[in-house]
Design an enzyme around this catalytic site. Sequence first.
Site: not given
Ligand code: MG
Length: 434
Positions: A228, A95, A230, A232
């Site tokens: 960020d 992440s 990844d 999400d």
């Molecule tokens: Mg993330």
Amino acid sequence: MKLFGTSGIRGIYGEEITEELASKVGSALGEYVKEGLVVLGRDPRNSSPSLEKAAASGLAAKGIKIKSVGMVPTPAVAFAARELKAKAGVMITASHNPAEYNGIKLWNSDSSAFEPEKEREIEKLVQKQSGNLESVPFDTINIIPKYTEALKNSVQIEKKFKIVLDCGHGAACPVSPELLADYGEVTELFCEADGDFPGRKPEPSGENLGELKKKVLEVGADIGIAHDGDADRIGVVDETGTFVERDALLALFAKNALQDKKGVVAVPIDTSKMVEDVIEQNGGSVLMTRVGDVDVVAKLKEHKGVFGGEPSGCFIFPDVHLCPDGILGSLKILELLSKSGKKLSELVAELPKYYTIRETILCGKEELQEKVNSLSEKLKSLGGEVNEIDGLRVDFEDSWILVRASGTEPMVRITVEAKSKEKAEELLKTIQNF
Ligand code: MG
């Protein structure tokens, strides 16, 4: 050893996170789901391809079918798990953590994250695995067209915008530049995937988005959007180059969702009253959850809610799926700008104002619960409406106090919020003098 933290398994690659562990988690998951298909995906970290292969080897050793969706945002993996009717999804990512980290996050077939109870089952099964690192072939498919189509179908954006997009060299790179180009003119910043994250730190917080703020002003953009590692999560900068606080984003997303459909909005107990006010003003009902996006999603499922999120920057739009989705968030904020015809700074300025102070009291692990209990008892004596879903929150007319034990460190977390700075400080003093 406790494997799963608040957001899957995470640690330094080569130390806590190894190919052997990834393979064992793959095998444990294989044993858990027993049969059928599991979808794999990964972020652009340099260690992600070999960890993905190791997870595949572990799954294959249990006879599980595997499909990879390649290097994509985490929400695309969760989406693919549902779309491809897989038994589960596996995302290799750390992440917003720095480049030397990596991790594994598991997804249900309905696109929600594995619940803590399921993670504990997997943890038990991991201990029994031997770890198979024999390389296995698997197909990689392109889920992006289906994923972006679902995102586009969930919004109505009539206007075109000048957008600065900062992917932070992360997993948004293969999706966002092309997607946002449909909604206007995009100036790209750090939009080439690079596992070393050379442009900025992967967390899209106000202090890490200096370049984005500058670029927004330089090109005269309507909005700056950042993700960020990844994708999400989302960070947003308004047309004046000012970072939009996450509580304000939560309020704006809730408002947008409630304009389409009335219903429940789920937010954690430490969320600003600003968000509650906006939900009530827009005909929705507030459902307070425990802190963390897992409980937000659980409550959304239970109450068929219209939107949920938390001040950490996780926003869940259940009309598309149950995974926090920063890319979908970028379209939802454009939708709000398009529908309102207002500037982003104007939309933020319209929100109710509160003054929030977040403080911590350090104390030993042994005394932690005792300290929380004694503070709670005294807090209750102040009167006000009591909520004990996670720690103790007491609401007064225009202010509130929350006292809870930190889930990760030996400390008491205190949040106070009031209409003015003076009142908030006075409330904080009251607790400190207990
Ligand atoms: Mg993330």
